[in-house]
Design a protein around this motif. Sequence first.
Motif, short mmCIF file in Angstrom:
data_model
loop_
_atom_site.label_atom_id
_atom_site.label_comp_id
_atom_site.label_asym_id
_atom_site.label_seq_id
_atom_site.Cartn_x
_atom_site.Cartn_y
_atom_site.Cartn_z
N ALA A 1 3.88 43.63 16.64
CA ALA A 1 3.61 44.59 17.73
C ALA A 1 4.71 45.64 17.81
O ALA A 1 4.44 46.83 18.01
N ALA A 2 5.96 45.22 17.62
CA ALA A 2 7.08 46.17 17.66
C ALA A 2 7.01 47.13 16.48
O ALA A 2 7.29 48.33 16.63
N GLY A 3 6.64 46.60 15.31
CA GLY A 3 6.51 47.46 14.15
C GLY A 3 5.39 48.48 14.33
O GLY A 3 5.55 49.66 13.98
N GLN A 4 4.28 48.04 14.91
CA GLN A 4 3.16 48.96 15.15
C GLN A 4 3.53 50.02 16.18
O GLN A 4 3.15 51.19 16.05
N ALA A 5 4.29 49.63 17.19
CA ALA A 5 4.72 50.59 18.21
C ALA A 5 5.62 51.66 17.60
O ALA A 5 5.52 52.85 17.93
N ALA A 6 6.53 51.22 16.70
CA ALA A 6 7.44 52.18 16.06
C ALA A 6 6.66 53.13 15.15
O ALA A 6 6.95 54.33 15.11
#
Length: 341
Positions: free
Chosen positions: A310-315
Amino acid sequence: MTEGLDAVAYRMCAGGKGLLAADESTSTIKKRFDAIGVESTFENRRDYREMLFRSDEAMKDYISGVILFDETIRQNAQDGTPLVKLIEAAGSIPGIKVDEGAKPQAGFPGETVTEGLDGLDGRLKDYYALGARFAKWRAVIDIGAGIPSYGSILANAQALARYAALCQANDIVPIVEPEVLMDGAHDIDTCYHVTEWVLKEVFQQLYYSRIRLEGMVLKPNMVVSGMTCPRQASVAEVAEKTVRLLKNCVPSAVPGIAFLSGGQSDEEATAHLDAMIRHGGLPWNLTFSYGRALQAAPQKAWSGKAENVAAGQAAFTHRARMNHLAALGQWSEAIEQKQAA
């Protein structure tokens, strides 16, 4: 046939959307993974790219197409869905890198020519069947003592033109990518003059090869100072000189120009694109075709851990949105900082 090519080429560069260059070779993505402490396995490469392609907002709203590597266009997601189908489901266009890399050019010390024309017609047919509707071929031009030479520029321009002709014959839009590298201590004016020389020759060879300009996309470098040049040009100067150069070299029939980031930082690449759009009165759509400038942040945020998807997708979504705004001339440092917070 040509109407189909034209429509795809236009869609690749219109409406503030741009291209995700996810076509790193196995050796290149290993370097990226080494930097974040992730082993470059078949599964990890799949999981990383699946993470990007399942980023719904980014893929549906900001990304028009994805350049893939041979391994990736054949890969399935963890649930068995082909990665190409994930891209298509988001309304994005699958593409494929077809060159086999820049190799030393015989008789031209310090210069390279890109290889991969042998068997390309058959490979393009296979890639079309796998879902690719555009392709990419990168020529590399270095600036240094006594280089580039005309012999090297000509060889690379002819290869780009032959590749483009094969693409169009197979209903695939060619991305024509002549990259003048940022490496070196040269100033921005040297970059301007070399890039002008390269683009003039490339379009001459495209003409000789009977390329339909409406059915291609140009992927050039921006006009920037060399990385180790003592005086780094401002954002305004980069934008002014790049736009002036393109107006002098690129026919208005070309539907779109998608810039490579070429080693610029994330925000530099975004700021330069935004400044160019603000010039206005451009005959072609300008947008982005970024690799590291879109992926460095999500790679770091993900770091190979399932709990960080989720953090990677947000970035990734953040960087894609910032470049979307830049391609519309609506980006600012204030928006950048606010959205990153």
